[in-house]
Scaffold this motif. Structure first.
Motif, mmCIF file in Angstrom:
data_model
loop_
_atom_site.group_PDB
_atom_site.id
_atom_site.type_symbol
_atom_site.label_atom_id
_atom_site.label_comp_id
_atom_site.label_asym_id
_atom_site.label_seq_id
_atom_site.Cartn_x
_atom_site.Cartn_y
_atom_site.Cartn_z
ATOM 1 N N ALA A 221 -32.191 -8.275 -36.013
ATOM 2 C CA ALA A 221 -31.064 -9.283 -36.457
ATOM 3 C C ALA A 221 -30.361 -9.775 -35.465
ATOM 4 O O ALA A 221 -29.965 -8.937 -34.635
ATOM 5 C CB ALA A 221 -30.316 -8.763 -37.621
ATOM 6 N N GLY A 222 -29.597 -10.772 -35.550
ATOM 7 C CA GLY A 222 -28.807 -11.344 -34.506
ATOM 8 C C GLY A 222 -28.419 -12.834 -34.663
ATOM 9 O O GLY A 222 -28.641 -13.612 -35.978
ATOM 10 N N SER A 223 -28.022 -13.681 -33.590
ATOM 11 C CA SER A 223 -27.800 -14.971 -33.766
ATOM 12 C C SER A 223 -28.965 -15.730 -33.867
ATOM 13 O O SER A 223 -30.125 -15.154 -33.361
ATOM 14 C CB SER A 223 -26.915 -15.450 -32.412
ATOM 15 O OG SER A 223 -28.004 -15.331 -31.307
ATOM 16 N N ALA A 224 -28.967 -16.913 -34.229
ATOM 17 C CA ALA A 224 -30.311 -17.530 -34.584
ATOM 18 C C ALA A 224 -30.921 -17.803 -33.400
ATOM 19 O O ALA A 224 -32.464 -17.525 -33.133
ATOM 20 C CB ALA A 224 -30.035 -19.129 -35.120
ATOM 21 N N ASP A 225 -30.314 -18.226 -32.134
ATOM 22 C CA ASP A 225 -31.057 -18.059 -30.674
ATOM 23 C C ASP A 225 -31.671 -16.902 -30.393
ATOM 24 O O ASP A 225 -32.650 -16.843 -29.942
ATOM 25 C CB ASP A 225 -29.890 -18.605 -29.867
ATOM 26 C CG ASP A 225 -29.398 -19.986 -29.927
ATOM 27 O OD1 ASP A 225 -30.257 -20.675 -30.765
ATOM 28 O OD2 ASP A 225 -28.492 -20.637 -29.498
ATOM 29 N N ALA A 226 -30.836 -15.715 -30.646
ATOM 30 C CA ALA A 226 -31.177 -14.453 -29.825
ATOM 31 C C ALA A 226 -32.665 -14.000 -30.863
ATOM 32 O O ALA A 226 -33.321 -13.482 -30.236
ATOM 33 C CB ALA A 226 -30.353 -13.195 -30.099
ATOM 34 N N VAL A 227 -32.567 -14.368 -32.178
ATOM 35 C CA VAL A 227 -33.724 -13.711 -32.883
ATOM 36 C C VAL A 227 -34.882 -14.854 -32.658
ATOM 37 O O VAL A 227 -36.093 -14.344 -32.490
ATOM 38 C CB VAL A 227 -33.582 -13.959 -34.371
ATOM 39 C CG1 VAL A 227 -34.609 -13.703 -35.224
ATOM 40 C CG2 VAL A 227 -32.431 -12.839 -34.711
ATOM 41 N N GLN A 228 -34.946 -16.017 -32.491
ATOM 42 C CA GLN A 228 -35.815 -17.135 -31.948
ATOM 43 C C GLN A 228 -36.475 -16.485 -30.736
ATOM 44 O O GLN A 228 -37.471 -16.439 -30.607
ATOM 45 C CB GLN A 228 -35.305 -18.339 -31.736
ATOM 46 C CG GLN A 228 -36.146 -19.336 -31.706
ATOM 47 C CD GLN A 228 -37.413 -19.499 -32.565
ATOM 48 O OE1 GLN A 228 -37.173 -19.006 -33.694
ATOM 49 N NE2 GLN A 228 -38.474 -19.751 -32.056
ATOM 50 N N GLU A 229 -35.532 -15.980 -29.715
ATOM 51 C CA GLU A 229 -36.076 -15.588 -28.438
ATOM 52 C C GLU A 229 -36.665 -14.331 -28.531
ATOM 53 O O GLU A 229 -37.932 -14.035 -28.078
ATOM 54 C CB GLU A 229 -34.894 -15.445 -27.445
ATOM 55 C CG GLU A 229 -35.311 -14.991 -26.051
ATOM 56 C CD GLU A 229 -36.240 -15.996 -25.272
ATOM 57 O OE1 GLU A 229 -36.663 -15.437 -24.297
ATOM 58 O OE2 GLU A 229 -36.284 -17.069 -25.723
ATOM 59 N N ALA A 230 -36.263 -13.524 -29.403
ATOM 60 C CA ALA A 230 -36.773 -12.126 -29.717
ATOM 61 C C ALA A 230 -38.148 -12.613 -30.572
ATOM 62 O O ALA A 230 -39.300 -11.747 -30.307
ATOM 63 C CB ALA A 230 -36.128 -11.294 -30.572
ATOM 64 N N ARG A 231 -38.481 -13.495 -31.313
ATOM 65 C CA ARG A 231 -39.588 -13.891 -31.870
ATOM 66 C C ARG A 231 -40.790 -14.232 -30.928
ATOM 67 O O ARG A 231 -41.904 -13.566 -30.897
ATOM 68 C CB ARG A 231 -39.431 -14.934 -32.906
ATOM 69 C CG ARG A 231 -40.682 -15.088 -33.822
ATOM 70 C CD ARG A 231 -40.279 -16.251 -35.011
ATOM 71 N NE ARG A 231 -39.153 -15.858 -35.639
ATOM 72 C CZ ARG A 231 -39.032 -15.041 -36.710
ATOM 73 N NH1 ARG A 231 -40.225 -14.700 -37.188
ATOM 74 N NH2 ARG A 231 -38.250 -15.005 -37.711
ATOM 75 N N ARG A 232 -40.353 -14.890 -30.051
ATOM 76 C CA ARG A 232 -41.152 -15.201 -28.852
ATOM 77 C C ARG A 232 -41.697 -13.837 -28.321
ATOM 78 O O ARG A 232 -42.952 -13.793 -27.870
ATOM 79 C CB ARG A 232 -40.563 -15.929 -27.835
ATOM 80 C CG ARG A 232 -41.398 -16.397 -26.706
ATOM 81 C CD ARG A 232 -40.616 -17.675 -25.702
ATOM 82 N NE ARG A 232 -39.895 -16.837 -24.861
ATOM 83 C CZ ARG A 232 -40.415 -16.135 -23.757
ATOM 84 N NH1 ARG A 232 -41.649 -16.123 -23.284
ATOM 85 N NH2 ARG A 232 -39.589 -15.489 -22.934
#
Length: 369
Positions: A221-232
């Motif tokens: 979990a985190g900010s939307a940007d951090a989670v999007q990068e983590a998803r990549r």
């Protein structure tokens, strides 16, 4: 030497809370979960679960992953560039128990800091940041915290101290990741909302497969940007999933039915620690804050005998490590199990010490004891 093994069919597994099996209700929920393809972001059970978790942790977004180690890895990859360093407590799980991914995969240099009961002190963090910023050091970009702290015996870092450390890190340009594998144990033990522990971090993880009793899974979990990068990065390391709703369904049920009952595990851990201390084992009862107990063993202790004799009695433990035996309580260990196990552990502990002494006499028959 006479064995103290007892005829007992039930296995009392004190190796870890990871040995918990899903409940019948979880299996039912998994079998009935509405599914889609998580890669295409159309698994409705996953989407609902991730939204629920983000709200619970006080963060913008969340993502389901296979394991806590994968969660820690993709968070670090999303927050810190290769060639930088990260500050971590010296005996943290990321540092000693995750197979070296910081250097092997993430290209990060660890800067370990000795903590007190698993907690980094503010002045130690400030000193570590200053040292890491020296010209010949890998520049610091990340602070990794662990709560509860496994190797410290399930010790808790209180939310106020988490916030203070995060403030120091952020003021120095570092991101903050919280390895919250057992963060719900911390929250329940202190009677605090879990978001109190997570909201100051840039990213956080927790495990579904420990005290929450799910068969697998963890959450980032985190900010939307951090989670999007983590998803990549999750995709890069092979963590992309398809009909992942079968995992999320168990997770949703765990959050509604398994969190508050963690107090039972904490009570059983305190009971186990107290009974072992009263049987003259070296156990710090006051240090038992959640569901992990460490008992110290003397030099030369016969680890193999201790473990095999207990197993013959129906009690399973991890091998002793660094002069300690770790015991972990969980949903599948009852208070009556604790009473039986503590008696057997105490007796076997004494036999293991006698075995050590006997072996020493055989090795040095002329020595005076």
């Amino acid at each position: 030497m006479t064995s103290i093994s007892a005829n007992r069919r039930r296995i009392i597994d004190l190796r870890s809370d990871t040995v918990t099996r899903p409940t019948a209700e979880m299996i039912e929920a998994m079998s009935r979960a509405e599914l889609g393809d998580d890669f295409f972001r159309d698994d409705p059970t996953v989407l609902a679960f991730e939204e629920e978790v983000a709200g619970l942790l006080g963060m913008e977004a969340a993502m389901l992953v296979i394991s806590g180690t994968m969660g820690n890895l993709v968070c670090a990859l999303s927050l810190s560039p290769r060639g930088s360093s990260f500050i971590v407590e010296a005996s943290a799980h990321i540092q000693i128990n995750e197979s070296g991914w910081p250097s092997a995969i993430a290209g990060l240099t660890p800067k370990p800091v000795e903590g007190v009961a698993g907690t980094i002190r503010a002045e130690a963090l400030q000193r570590a940041i200053a040292e890491a910023k020296l010209r010949l050091s890998a520049p610091p970009r990340l602070l990794c915290l662990e709560n509860t702290h496994n190797a410290a015996g399930g010790r808790i870092t209180e939310p106020g101290h988490v916030a203070a450390l995060a403030d120091i890190a952020h003021a120095s340009g570092l991101k903050v990741h919280l390895d919250g594998a057992r963060i719900f144990n911390a929250a329940v033990a202190l009677g605090r909302p879990v978001r109190d522990f997570t909201q100051h971090a840039d990213t956080a993880t927790f495990c579904l497969s420990k005290g929450l009793s799910c068969p697998l899974g963890a959450v980032v979990a985190g900010s939307a940007d951090a989670v999007q990068e983590a998803r990549r990065w999750r995709q890069v390391v092979g963590g992309g999933m398809r009909q992942a709703g079968i995992i999320a369904a168990a997770g949703r049920l765990a959050l509604s039915s398994m969190v508050e009952r963690l107090t039972v595990d904490h009570d059983n851990a305190k009971l186990l620690a107290t009974r072992l201390r009263d049987a003259n084992l070296e156990v710090d009862v006051e240090a038992v804050e959640t569901n992990i107990i460490f008992a110290k063993v003397p030099s030369g202790f016969d680890y193999d005998f201790f473990q095999s004799e207990l197993r013959a009695s129906g009690i399973v433990t991890m091998p002793a490590k660094a002069g300690r035996v770790r015991l972990v309580t969980h949903r599948e260990v009852s208070a009556s199990d604790i009473v039986f196990a503590s008696d057997m552990i105490a007796k076997t502990f004494d036999l293991a010490k006698q075995t050590r002494s006997a072996n020493a006499r055989i090795a040095a028959p002329n020595a005076v004891y």
